[in-house]
Motif scaffolding. Structure first.
Motif, mmCIF file in Angstrom:
data_model
loop_
_atom_site.group_PDB
_atom_site.id
_atom_site.type_symbol
_atom_site.label_atom_id
_atom_site.label_comp_id
_atom_site.label_asym_id
_atom_site.label_seq_id
_atom_site.Cartn_x
_atom_site.Cartn_y
_atom_site.Cartn_z
ATOM 1 N N UNK A 148 0.826 -1.212 0.000
ATOM 2 C CA UNK A 148 0.000 0.000 0.000
ATOM 3 C C UNK A 148 0.860 1.263 0.000
ATOM 4 N N UNK A 149 0.393 2.270 -0.684
ATOM 5 C CA UNK A 149 1.112 3.531 -0.720
ATOM 6 C C UNK A 149 2.126 3.649 -1.828
ATOM 7 N N UNK A 150 2.314 2.604 -2.619
ATOM 8 C CA UNK A 150 3.234 2.676 -3.746
ATOM 9 C C UNK A 150 2.607 3.552 -4.823
ATOM 10 N N UNK A 151 3.387 4.477 -5.365
ATOM 11 C CA UNK A 151 2.847 5.442 -6.327
ATOM 12 C C UNK A 151 2.250 4.759 -7.550
ATOM 13 N N UNK A 152 2.950 3.788 -8.120
ATOM 14 C CA UNK A 152 2.446 3.110 -9.319
ATOM 15 C C UNK A 152 1.151 2.366 -9.027
ATOM 16 N N UNK A 153 1.069 1.725 -7.880
ATOM 17 C CA UNK A 153 -0.142 1.006 -7.513
ATOM 18 C C UNK A 153 -1.312 1.926 -7.257
ATOM 19 N N UNK A 154 -1.055 3.035 -6.596
ATOM 20 C CA UNK A 154 -2.117 3.993 -6.295
ATOM 21 C C UNK A 154 -2.665 4.620 -7.568
ATOM 22 N N UNK A 155 -1.789 5.058 -8.464
ATOM 23 C CA UNK A 155 -2.243 5.697 -9.699
ATOM 24 C C UNK A 155 -2.930 4.702 -10.624
ATOM 25 N N UNK A 156 -2.442 3.487 -10.677
ATOM 26 C CA UNK A 156 -3.101 2.471 -11.506
ATOM 27 C C UNK A 156 -4.498 2.198 -10.984
ATOM 28 N N UNK A 157 -4.637 2.105 -9.681
ATOM 29 C CA UNK A 157 -5.950 1.878 -9.076
ATOM 30 C C UNK A 157 -6.899 3.021 -9.394
ATOM 31 N N UNK A 158 -6.434 4.242 -9.260
ATOM 32 C CA UNK A 158 -7.286 5.400 -9.536
ATOM 33 C C UNK A 158 -7.709 5.466 -10.998
ATOM 34 N N UNK A 159 -6.770 5.217 -11.899
ATOM 35 C CA UNK A 159 -7.095 5.250 -13.331
ATOM 36 C C UNK A 159 -8.095 4.156 -13.686
ATOM 37 N N UNK A 160 -7.885 2.951 -13.174
ATOM 38 C CA UNK A 160 -8.818 1.853 -13.459
ATOM 39 C C UNK A 160 -10.195 2.123 -12.863
ATOM 40 N N UNK A 161 -10.245 2.736 -11.696
ATOM 41 C CA UNK A 161 -11.537 3.058 -11.084
ATOM 42 C C UNK A 161 -12.302 4.076 -11.920
ATOM 43 N N UNK A 162 -11.616 5.100 -12.401
ATOM 44 C CA UNK A 162 -12.273 6.128 -13.208
ATOM 45 C C UNK A 162 -12.694 5.567 -14.563
ATOM 46 N N UNK A 163 -11.796 4.868 -15.238
ATOM 47 C CA UNK A 163 -12.101 4.326 -16.561
ATOM 48 C C UNK A 163 -13.193 3.269 -16.476
#
Length: 75
Positions: free
Chosen positions: A48-63
């Motif tokens: 948790x808290x890894x930048x790549x993981x956080x941004x990937x999660x956010x992008x997938x949630x929005x898309x």
């Protein structure tokens, strides 16, 4: 949530689980994440808290949410 919503929009509600399952299966067999693209591919297994993981999660949630809101579940 984003992967399931995207899966529902692409394959229908009955098979919405296949996209998250396929991504997780790929993550188990992929080589260790030494580059940014591999970190994105293995975001489910990153701490948790890894930048790549956080941004990937956010992008997938929005898309995924947008695809489901626009197209709805495939029939």
């Amino acid at each position: 949530m984003g992967l399931v919503a995207l899966g529902a929009a692409l394959t229908g509600g009955q098979y919405a689980w296949t996209l998250p399952f396929a991504w997780l299966s790929f993550s188990f067999f992929a080589p260790p994440p030494t580059s940014a693209p591999m970190e994105v591919a293995m975001w489910m297994l990153l701490p948790p808290g890894t930048a790549a993981g956080t941004w990937t999660t956010l992008v997938l949630a929005v898309v995924g949410s947008a695809a489901y809101a626009v197209a709805g579940p495939r029939r």
